[in-house]
Design an enzyme around this catalytic site. Sequence first.
Site, PDB file in Angstrom:
ATOM      1  N   ARG A  43      49.523 -22.835 -18.937  1.00  0.00           N
ATOM      2  CA  ARG A  43      49.214 -23.599 -17.620  1.00  0.00           C
ATOM      3  C   ARG A  43      50.320 -24.601 -17.434  1.00  0.00           C
ATOM      4  NH1 ARG A  43      46.097 -20.618 -15.891  1.00  0.00           N
ATOM      5  NH2 ARG A  43      44.116 -21.169 -15.116  1.00  0.00           N
ATOM      6  N   GLU A 101      52.805 -26.170  -9.493  1.00  0.00           N
ATOM      7  CA  GLU A 101      52.900 -24.790  -8.733  1.00  0.00           C
ATOM      8  C   GLU A 101      52.226 -24.555  -7.497  1.00  0.00           C
ATOM      9  OE1 GLU A 101      51.886 -22.434 -12.149  1.00  0.00           O
ATOM     10  OE2 GLU A 101      50.416 -21.810 -11.210  1.00  0.00           O
ATOM     11  N   HIS A 145      53.459 -17.008 -11.895  1.00  0.00           N
ATOM     12  CA  HIS A 145      51.981 -17.218 -12.365  1.00  0.00           C
ATOM     13  C   HIS A 145      51.306 -15.800 -12.346  1.00  0.00           C
ATOM     14  CE1 HIS A 145      48.360 -19.794 -13.393  1.00  0.00           C
ATOM     15  NE2 HIS A 145      48.122 -18.496 -13.933  1.00  0.00           N
TER      16      HIS A 145
HETATM   17  C1  DGY Z   1      43.883 -17.146 -15.562  1.00  0.00           C
HETATM   18  O1  DGY Z   1      42.928 -16.293 -15.614  1.00  0.00           O
HETATM   19  O2  DGY Z   1      43.406 -18.501 -16.092  1.00  0.00           O
HETATM   20  C2  DGY Z   1      45.241 -16.939 -15.186  1.00  0.00           C
HETATM   21  O3  DGY Z   1      46.077 -17.921 -15.453  1.00  0.00           O
HETATM   22  C3  DGY Z   1      45.209 -16.648 -13.555  1.00  0.00           C
HETATM   23  O4  DGY Z   1      44.599 -17.796 -12.966  1.00  0.00           O
END
Ligand code: DGY
Length: 330
Positions: A240, A269, A287
Amino acid sequence: MNKPAVLVCRAVFADIIDRLREHFIVETNQPDVVWSRDELIAHLQGKAGVFVTGTQPIDAALLDACPELKAVCSMAVGYNNIDVPACTARGVLVSNAPDVLTETTADFGFALMMATARRISESEHFLRRGEWTKWSVDLFAGSDVHGATLGVLGMGRIGQAVARRGALGFGMKVIYHNRSRLDAAIEAELGARYVGKDELLRECDHLVIVVPYSAQSHHLIGAAELALMKPTATLTNIARGGIVDDAALAEALRTKQIAAAGLDVFEGEPQVHPALLEVPNVVLTPHIASASLPTRRAMANLAVDNLIAALGFGPNKGRPPTALNPQVLA
Ligand code: DGY
């Protein structure tokens, strides 16, 4: 019986909406508008359930403004956008989407790490700019992945899947740091050695970050941590934004304190720190670690399974398969 109403916050596959329509009156957002918080609250009025992704913040004030809400089901595995204790306190069921994306996300993490080590994006940009005029002995010479030391920060399901690829596919030596140590049998299968965070940073050739975001993991990697890494090391973040201090990382890349980075996630982001856009030795992706079509479909279907069950329908009625706070339905 009147069907309950549910909201799907973002555009999803048409058959996902059809599945929901079997049980619910469904409001969709197929134009995929990114709603403001106030717009989201307005759309949630009268809704018993909501299908979210990893980006809609669901907190106590929003829940208080939407008193009919009974279930928040996310198609993401990470749920730092949802205040689970606030949901639990109000009897709202929360689910996420673990497992279905593990292997796809690990594939991507490994690919990003390899692209970073072998300077694939940087060299492609060079070629596209028409700058390739001759072969040279050190042209975009990077570092090896096979046989190198892989450092995994966060050894949950995805971290273990990355480690397995490194150990079994590429003969890498695996070291890891995690809140808790893995079972000896899993350590043996992965040939993985548990180390402290500083030792991980000092020893690894390729660091892959897979920890969940929380107040505790905010800026877990900043200037002090980057200073511990080898100048030849790479850093890959598929976890993240906010876990890595992006400004400090851009500076470490600019000064070649570390060799390169691969980033799929960013602080704030979809904005990207401008200094990261200025340095060549970073591979940047928007992402997409879990974004294979079959996996995104599986994630969305799992969120729907949870929503249907949480609101008392379908074969799992009252038992959403991946609930984070199943006690609210007990
Ligand atoms: C998740 O599933 O956490 C991925 O990062 C997509 O948001």
